[in-house]
Structures are given as structure tokens and as C-alpha cells.
Design a protein around this motif. Structure first.
Motif, mmCIF file in Angstrom:
data_model
loop_
_atom_site.group_PDB
_atom_site.id
_atom_site.type_symbol
_atom_site.label_atom_id
_atom_site.label_comp_id
_atom_site.label_asym_id
_atom_site.label_seq_id
_atom_site.Cartn_x
_atom_site.Cartn_y
_atom_site.Cartn_z
ATOM 1 N N PRO A 118 0.715 -1.259 0.144
ATOM 2 C CA PRO A 118 -0.031 0.050 0.010
ATOM 3 C C PRO A 118 0.911 1.283 -0.120
ATOM 4 C CG PRO A 118 -0.932 -1.562 1.469
ATOM 5 C CD PRO A 118 0.397 -2.049 0.995
ATOM 6 N N LEU A 119 1.984 1.193 0.636
ATOM 7 C CA LEU A 119 2.620 2.370 0.660
ATOM 8 C C LEU A 119 3.809 2.632 -0.754
ATOM 9 C CD1 LEU A 119 4.489 2.087 4.200
ATOM 10 C CD2 LEU A 119 2.904 3.902 3.675
ATOM 11 N N LEU A 120 4.063 1.682 -1.171
ATOM 12 C CA LEU A 120 4.291 1.632 -2.525
ATOM 13 C C LEU A 120 3.695 2.138 -3.670
ATOM 14 C CD1 LEU A 120 6.703 -1.865 -2.313
ATOM 15 C CD2 LEU A 120 7.422 0.376 -2.621
ATOM 16 N N ALA A 121 2.514 1.679 -3.541
ATOM 17 C CA ALA A 121 1.170 2.180 -4.437
ATOM 18 C C ALA A 121 0.976 3.569 -4.227
ATOM 19 C CB ALA A 121 0.104 1.199 -4.151
ATOM 20 N N LYS A 122 1.126 4.072 -3.346
ATOM 21 C CA LYS A 122 0.927 5.797 -3.059
ATOM 22 C C LYS A 122 2.002 6.475 -3.551
ATOM 23 C CE LYS A 122 -2.202 4.991 1.008
ATOM 24 N NZ LYS A 122 -2.250 4.962 2.540
ATOM 25 N N ALA A 123 3.112 6.032 -3.913
ATOM 26 C CA ALA A 123 4.299 6.971 -4.451
ATOM 27 C C ALA A 123 4.092 7.670 -5.341
ATOM 28 C CB ALA A 123 5.273 5.839 -4.526
ATOM 29 N N ALA A 124 3.158 7.116 -6.391
ATOM 30 C CA ALA A 124 2.850 7.799 -7.515
ATOM 31 C C ALA A 124 2.119 9.124 -7.369
ATOM 32 C CB ALA A 124 2.109 6.868 -8.610
ATOM 33 N N SER A 125 1.382 8.991 -6.430
ATOM 34 C CA SER A 125 0.431 10.400 -5.997
ATOM 35 C C SER A 125 1.323 11.160 -4.925
ATOM 36 C CB SER A 125 -0.770 9.935 -5.605
ATOM 37 O OG SER A 125 -0.592 8.928 -4.190
ATOM 38 N N GLY A 126 2.636 10.863 -4.598
ATOM 39 C CA GLY A 126 3.354 11.414 -3.522
ATOM 40 C C GLY A 126 4.265 12.709 -4.420
ATOM 41 N N PRO A 127 5.100 13.259 -3.593
ATOM 42 C CA PRO A 127 5.740 14.541 -4.152
ATOM 43 C C PRO A 127 6.697 14.139 -5.275
ATOM 44 C CG PRO A 127 6.097 14.100 -1.839
ATOM 45 C CD PRO A 127 5.299 13.052 -2.158
ATOM 46 N N THR A 128 7.150 12.896 -5.529
ATOM 47 C CA THR A 128 7.931 12.447 -6.713
ATOM 48 C C THR A 128 7.041 12.449 -7.887
ATOM 49 O OG1 THR A 128 8.121 10.382 -6.589
ATOM 50 C CG2 THR A 128 9.731 11.640 -5.085
ATOM 51 N N GLY A 129 6.078 11.956 -7.880
ATOM 52 C CA GLY A 129 4.972 11.497 -9.028
ATOM 53 C C GLY A 129 5.635 10.274 -9.751
ATOM 54 N N LYS A 130 6.555 9.586 -9.104
ATOM 55 C CA LYS A 130 6.905 8.340 -9.798
ATOM 56 C C LYS A 130 6.453 7.238 -9.037
ATOM 57 C CE LYS A 130 11.341 8.349 -11.155
ATOM 58 N NZ LYS A 130 11.429 8.454 -12.504
ATOM 59 N N VAL A 131 6.212 6.156 -9.979
ATOM 60 C CA VAL A 131 5.565 4.748 -9.340
ATOM 61 C C VAL A 131 6.456 4.249 -8.363
ATOM 62 C CG1 VAL A 131 4.196 4.272 -11.487
ATOM 63 C CG2 VAL A 131 6.505 3.520 -11.027
ATOM 64 N N GLY A 132 6.225 3.482 -7.501
ATOM 65 C CA GLY A 132 6.644 2.901 -6.426
ATOM 66 C C GLY A 132 7.753 1.950 -7.309
ATOM 67 N N SER A 133 8.528 1.134 -6.429
ATOM 68 C CA SER A 133 9.589 0.335 -7.136
ATOM 69 C C SER A 133 9.836 -0.725 -6.058
ATOM 70 C CB SER A 133 10.641 1.057 -7.738
ATOM 71 O OG SER A 133 11.687 0.054 -8.176
ATOM 72 N N VAL A 134 10.260 -1.713 -6.327
ATOM 73 C CA VAL A 134 10.916 -3.009 -5.730
ATOM 74 C C VAL A 134 12.054 -3.311 -6.323
ATOM 75 C CG1 VAL A 134 10.429 -5.283 -4.256
ATOM 76 C CG2 VAL A 134 8.486 -3.769 -4.670
ATOM 77 N N ILE A 135 12.981 -3.432 -5.497
ATOM 78 C CA ILE A 135 14.292 -4.043 -5.901
ATOM 79 C C ILE A 135 14.681 -5.361 -5.046
ATOM 80 C CG2 ILE A 135 16.792 -3.852 -6.505
ATOM 81 C CD1 ILE A 135 16.250 -0.748 -6.782
ATOM 82 N N ASN A 136 14.753 -6.475 -5.905
ATOM 83 C CA ASN A 136 15.096 -7.487 -5.270
ATOM 84 C C ASN A 136 16.490 -7.840 -5.189
ATOM 85 O OD1 ASN A 136 12.463 -7.978 -4.016
ATOM 86 N ND2 ASN A 136 11.723 -9.168 -5.707
ATOM 87 N N ASN A 137 17.168 -8.022 -4.203
ATOM 88 C CA ASN A 137 18.654 -8.596 -4.393
ATOM 89 C C ASN A 137 18.679 -9.982 -4.246
ATOM 90 O OD1 ASN A 137 21.383 -8.731 -4.052
ATOM 91 N ND2 ASN A 137 21.614 -8.006 -2.152
#
Length: 305
Positions: free
Chosen positions: A159-178
């Protein structure tokens, strides 16, 4: 003051105003990742079970002197990725403080051992050594930490990642799996079956999550890293007072030669990790990839790239 060119590194990789989370961020690759994100402006929550280690890393590497004028911050927060209650507690805290997360880096991992005999010892001895491996403390632990827990951590932060796009940066949330190149190799790297199998599962989980989370109602990017050897407590055995590990090129080259990977003569550097982390974090046109960063190891040993 003149603004930066839109294709300059400072424009492309600026993370000012970003909120990020790095699991296992106190040492090794996790600490390199946290430093990378913070040095480029992000607020980085580093998680782990050893809060004293996290505190030291945040204090030393998150200082304004270390991060520079464009830096953000590093915030330690205790979290056990194998505990859903612990994960939920951290998500609740970050939700209250931030309201969104731009990047989640699933980095925490464990190496649980290998059988004591080799195929050269013959079928009876090798069979007994394989059977002697612990189910719970080796195989189940490897899969729980290296794959299953990453699944639940991502689910909790969704849910926090999905809200990134509407946040200050305007960029979609991202997951990086190491992940690890160990998940791509047909060779066992001296019989570390459980670790390699768990990393292969994690890389495939990455592909599956990339597809599912790209749904228009979620719109979160997922990409993976198949890393070769970088200095860490797992690969060098220890870390210094600043929680950083140092590798011996001579010893490592000999180790690689013993596995038939003579091309790789040193471990990767923080700079080499940082460039790919920044690319995956900032490039909204990269979805569902597995980036191999291994110094050419998979080119010279049996592997499925």
C-alpha cells in the motif's frame, strides 16, 4: 543559479524527497545500497535484527559529512523479516511518519551451510553428507529468509509503494530484489545447494511479482539483481568498526580459480553496485528485469543467464 541539464547524472539520479527502505541495511550490500540512496537525497530506513549495528551504520554513514551537500538521511529501525508482526509494526510506523515509500530494497539474506563430503568421496559418503544436512536449520531457514520472507515484506509494504505515484515525486513505487547469480548457476559453488536453490526461487518470485504488481490498480515496478561477489560479512567473514567489509583480491582470485571462474579476479565495488541501484530506482521504463552484476562470472561457469 543555472539548473542541471535534464540528461546530467545529477538530474537523472536525484532522489531528493524520496522515502526508501532497505532490509538488512546495516552491513554489506545493504549498507552500500543505503549509502547510495542517501547520498543522492533519499531518506533511507535501514532495517535488521541487530539494532546496535543499524545505529552505528546510520550514525557513521548517515552523517552530513559522509553524505555530502545533496545527501538525505539514514534512519535505523529494527525489523525481523521472518516475523509478520515485526513487519507490520514497521509498516505502521513508516505509514504514520511518511505516508508513502518510493523504493523497497529486499536485501536481507542468509547462508546456512553445505554438506561436508563431496561427490569425489563416493556415493555412500556423499549420500550420508547430503542426508545429514539440517532440514530446519539449513533448508527451511534458507528458503524462509531468502525467499518467503521477501514475499511477505513486499506484501506488507505494497500500500505504501502504491501511494508513491501520488506523492511528491510523482513516480511509481519500485521494488528491487537483491538476489544472486547463485540462483542462475548450474554449478553448486562447492555444494551450497540450499542457498542456491533459495536464490533461484527468489529470482523466479521476482518475475512473478513483477507481473502481478504491474496491474493498473497497483502500478508498482519490480526488478531483481543477480549479484556476484561483493564484500560483506557473508563473503569475507567479518566487518570493521564502521560495518564495512574488505576483501583480499589475491585470496578471492584464488577462490574463483578453484571454481573455474578465472575471469573474475576481484569482488565488486560500492560504485559498481550504486550505478545499477540508481538506474533501477529511477528509470520508470524498466519493469520485470533481472540485472546480472557479477564481473563476468556467469559467462565463464555453467549458468542459465
Amino acid at each position: 543559479m543555472a539548473s542541471s541539464h535534464p540528461l546530467s547524472a545529477s538530474s537523472l539520479f536525484s532522489l531528493k524527497g524520496w522515502v526508501t527502505v532497505v532490509t538488512g541495511g546495516g552491513t554489506g550490500v545493504g549498507l552500500m545500497t543505503a549509502q547510495t540512496l542517501a547520498a543522492n537525497g533519499a531518506k533511507v530506513y535501514i532495517t535488521g535484527r541487530r539494532f546496535d549495528v543499524l545505529e552505528t551504520s546510520a550514525r557513521v554513514h548517515g552523517s552530513p559529512e559522509r553524505l555530502g551537500p545533496l545527501g538525505g538521511s539514514i534512519v535505523p529501525i529494527e525489523m525481523d523479516i521472518t516475523s509478520k508482526d515485526s513487519i507490520r509494526g514497521v509498516v505502521a510506523e513508516i505509514t504514520q511518519k511518511e505516508g508513502f515509500v518510493n523504493v523497497l530494497v529486499n536485501n536481507a539474506g542468509v547462508w546456512a551451510g553445505r554438506p561436508t563430503a563431496t561427490a569425489e568421496d563416493g556415493p555412500e559418503a556423499f549420500s550420508e553428507a547430503l542426508l545429514a544436512e539440517s532440514n530446519e536449520d539449513n533448508w527451511q531457514k534458507s528458503f524462509n529468509v531468502n525467499c518467503t520472507s521477501q514475499y511477505f515484506v513486499t506484501a506488507a509494504f505494497l500500500p505504501l509503494l502504491a501511494k508513491a505515484a501520488s506523492g511528491p515525486t510523482g513516480k511509481v513505487g519500485s521494488v528491487i530484489n537483491n538476489g544472486s547469480v547463485s540462483g542462475l548457476l548450474r554449478m553448486t559453488q562447492n555444494r551450497q545447494f540450499s542457498y542456491n536453490a533459495s536464490k533461484a526461487a527468489f529470482l523466479h518470485l521476482t518475475r512473478q511479482m513483477a507481473l502481478e504488481l504491474s496491474h493498473e490498480k497497483i502500478n508498482v515496478r519490480v526488478n531483481g539483481l543477480a549479484l556476484g561477489y561483493f564484500p560483506s560479512e557473508m563473503t569475507t567473514g567479518d566487518s570493521n568498526d564502521e560495518n564495512e567489509s574488505v576483501a583480499s583480491d589475491e585470496q578471492f582470485a584464488a577462490f574463483m580459480k578453484g571454481m573455474g571462474a578465472e575471469r573474475v579476479k576481484r569482488m565488486g565495488t560500492p560504485q559498481e553496485l550504486a550505478s545499477v541501484i540508481l538506474t533501477l530506482a529511477t528509470n520508470d521504463f524498466i519493469w520485470g528485469t533481472i540485472s546480472i552484476v557479477d564481473g563476468g562470472m556467469t559467462l565463464t561457469v555453467p549458468a542459465n543467464m
